[in-house]
Design a protein around this motif. Structure first.
Motif, PDB file in Angstrom:
ATOM      1  N   ASP A   1       0.834  -1.202   0.000  1.00 13.42           N
ATOM      2  CA  ASP A   1       0.000   0.000   0.000  1.00 13.42           C
ATOM      3  C   ASP A   1       0.871   1.256   0.000  1.00 13.42           C
ATOM      4  O   ASP A   1       1.971   1.263   0.576  1.00 13.42           O
ATOM      5  N   LEU A   2       0.373   2.301  -0.618  1.00 15.26           N
ATOM      6  CA  LEU A   2       1.033   3.605  -0.533  1.00 15.26           C
ATOM      7  C   LEU A   2       0.814   4.155   0.866  1.00 15.26           C
ATOM      8  O   LEU A   2      -0.314   4.188   1.361  1.00 15.26           O
ATOM      9  N   ILE A   3       1.889   4.587   1.534  1.00 15.21           N
ATOM     10  CA  ILE A   3       1.800   5.102   2.901  1.00 15.21           C
ATOM     11  C   ILE A   3       1.779   6.626   2.860  1.00 15.21           C
ATOM     12  O   ILE A   3       2.721   7.259   2.385  1.00 15.21           O
ATOM     13  N   VAL A   4       0.688   7.202   3.378  1.00 18.47           N
ATOM     14  CA  VAL A   4       0.485   8.646   3.303  1.00 18.47           C
ATOM     15  C   VAL A   4       0.225   9.207   4.699  1.00 18.47           C
ATOM     16  O   VAL A   4      -0.693   8.749   5.392  1.00 18.47           O
ATOM     17  N   LEU A   5       1.023  10.178   5.117  1.00 18.93           N
ATOM     18  CA  LEU A   5       0.772  10.914   6.356  1.00 18.93           C
ATOM     19  C   LEU A   5      -0.032  12.161   6.009  1.00 18.93           C
ATOM     20  O   LEU A   5       0.328  12.899   5.086  1.00 18.93           O
ATOM     21  N   VAL A   6      -1.120  12.386   6.753  1.00 14.84           N
ATOM     22  CA  VAL A   6      -2.016  13.516   6.477  1.00 14.84           C
ATOM     23  C   VAL A   6      -2.170  14.294   7.778  1.00 14.84           C
ATOM     24  O   VAL A   6      -2.763  13.799   8.735  1.00 14.84           O
ATOM     25  N   SER A   7      -1.653  15.518   7.826  1.00 18.01           N
ATOM     26  CA  SER A   7      -1.551  16.190   9.117  1.00 18.01           C
ATOM     27  C   SER A   7      -1.682  17.694   9.014  1.00 18.01           C
ATOM     28  O   SER A   7      -1.227  18.311   8.048  1.00 18.01           O
ATOM     29  N   GLY A   8      -2.267  18.275  10.064  1.00 20.64           N
ATOM     30  CA  GLY A   8      -2.290  19.726  10.181  1.00 20.64           C
ATOM     31  C   GLY A   8      -0.960  20.305  10.617  1.00 20.64           C
ATOM     32  O   GLY A   8      -0.773  21.517  10.598  1.00 20.64           O
ATOM     33  N   SER A   9      -0.037  19.445  11.018  1.00 19.17           N
ATOM     34  CA  SER A   9       1.321  19.883  11.349  1.00 19.17           C
ATOM     35  C   SER A   9       2.050  20.277  10.065  1.00 19.17           C
ATOM     36  O   SER A   9       1.506  20.194   8.967  1.00 19.17           O
ATOM     37  N   PHE A  10       3.304  20.705  10.204  1.00 22.81           N
ATOM     38  CA  PHE A  10       4.009  21.203   9.019  1.00 22.81           C
ATOM     39  C   PHE A  10       5.217  20.342   8.692  1.00 22.81           C
ATOM     40  O   PHE A  10       5.641  19.491   9.462  1.00 22.81           O
ATOM     41  N   ARG A  11       5.738  20.570   7.504  1.00 26.08           N
ATOM     42  CA  ARG A  11       6.702  19.650   6.913  1.00 26.08           C
ATOM     43  C   ARG A  11       7.967  19.495   7.747  1.00 26.08           C
ATOM     44  O   ARG A  11       8.533  18.402   7.810  1.00 26.08           O
ATOM     45  N   ASP A  12       8.426  20.550   8.386  1.00 24.10           N
ATOM     46  CA  ASP A  12       9.651  20.432   9.181  1.00 24.10           C
ATOM     47  C   ASP A  12       9.488  19.403  10.294  1.00 24.10           C
ATOM     48  O   ASP A  12      10.379  18.594  10.543  1.00 24.10           O
TER      49      ASP A  12
END
Length: 243
Positions: free
Chosen positions: A109-120
């Motif tokens: 499966d493609l693993i995707v993180l989805v977050s209101g946090s930021f890239r750093d």
């Protein structure tokens, strides 16, 4: 073209037993030589907004306002230090969720993180977990510094829209995909996939899980995590600015 399943993971309170933006803010302010009261003041300001009913997307914007003028590369370097400190402290990850993530990866499966946090904050987590894609809030930058503005926080419906856009680009099969979340703002995320998992003890989310027959998974108490970490960043840096 054969479509591929994906696994979508909210991060704060789901993959990790903490709120990355606040834990990093505490670390950053201590590293920059601010007294502990600076973090407490900022945290209370944002909590007061939440208590007053301000939407989570707006408190997200308010959080990033404090980054105005901060050097992008310096923040990224501090985020790497923060992540290593979290791993050293222990208890950072929700082990059950991380094991599920690894099982999804083994299944292709493609693993995707989805977050209101930021890239750093998310980049070292994504690298450590070997995630394929990060969908997150992207604060505005100009000339190598944060402006303090955010076009659109990755909160609520923005998560679902980002997933649908990714689905078109990556030829994903959402009905064969799974999503994981812990907060009511994750409901648009959870409703995009054929299977969903609720993490944590939020009463409204538990009711949603019962209504939709979604599995319920536990997580560590954020209060115990906060108590474990309180003051540790300040002690680590002795309140001295970094060179």
């Amino acid at each position: 073209m054969r479509r591929r399943p994906a696994a979508f993971f909210d991060v704060d309170g789901t993959v990790i037993n903490a709120t990355s933006m606040f834990r990093f803010l505490e670390f950053r302010l201590a590293a920059e030589g601010h007294p502990p009261s600076a973090y407490r003041h900022e945290r209370q300001r944002l909590k007061a907004m939440t208590a007053a009913g301000v939407p989570r997307s707006e408190t997200n914007r308010a959080y990033f306002a404090s980054y105005a003028g901060a050097d992008v590369r310096a923040v990224a370097a501090l985020a790497e230090e923060w992540f290593r400190a979290e791993l050293d402290r222990g208890g950072f990850y929700n082990d059950q969720v991380v094991e599920a993530l690894r099982a999804h990866r083994r299944a292709g499966d493609l693993i995707v993180l989805v977050s209101g946090s930021f890239r750093d904050c998310l980049a070292p987590i994504a690298r450590h977990l070997d995630a394929d894609v990060v969908l997150c809030t992207d604060p505005e930058t100009a000339h190598g510094r944060y402006t303090g503005r955010v076009a659109r926080p990755m909160i609520g419906e923005a998560k679902a829209e980002a997933i649908h856009a990714l689905t078109d680009r990556a030829a994903l099969d959402l009905t064969a995909s799974t999503s994981y979340g812990d907060h009511v703002s994750d409901l648009p995320l959870l409703r995009t996939t054929g299977r969903a998992v609720v993490v944590g003890e939020d009463p409204e989310m538990r009711e949603q899980a019962r209504r939709h027959n979604w599995p319920l998974w536990p997580r560590l108490s954020p209060d115990s995590q906060l108590a474990h970490s309180h003051g540790s960043y300040v002690r680590a840096h002795d309140g001295k600015p970094r060179g």
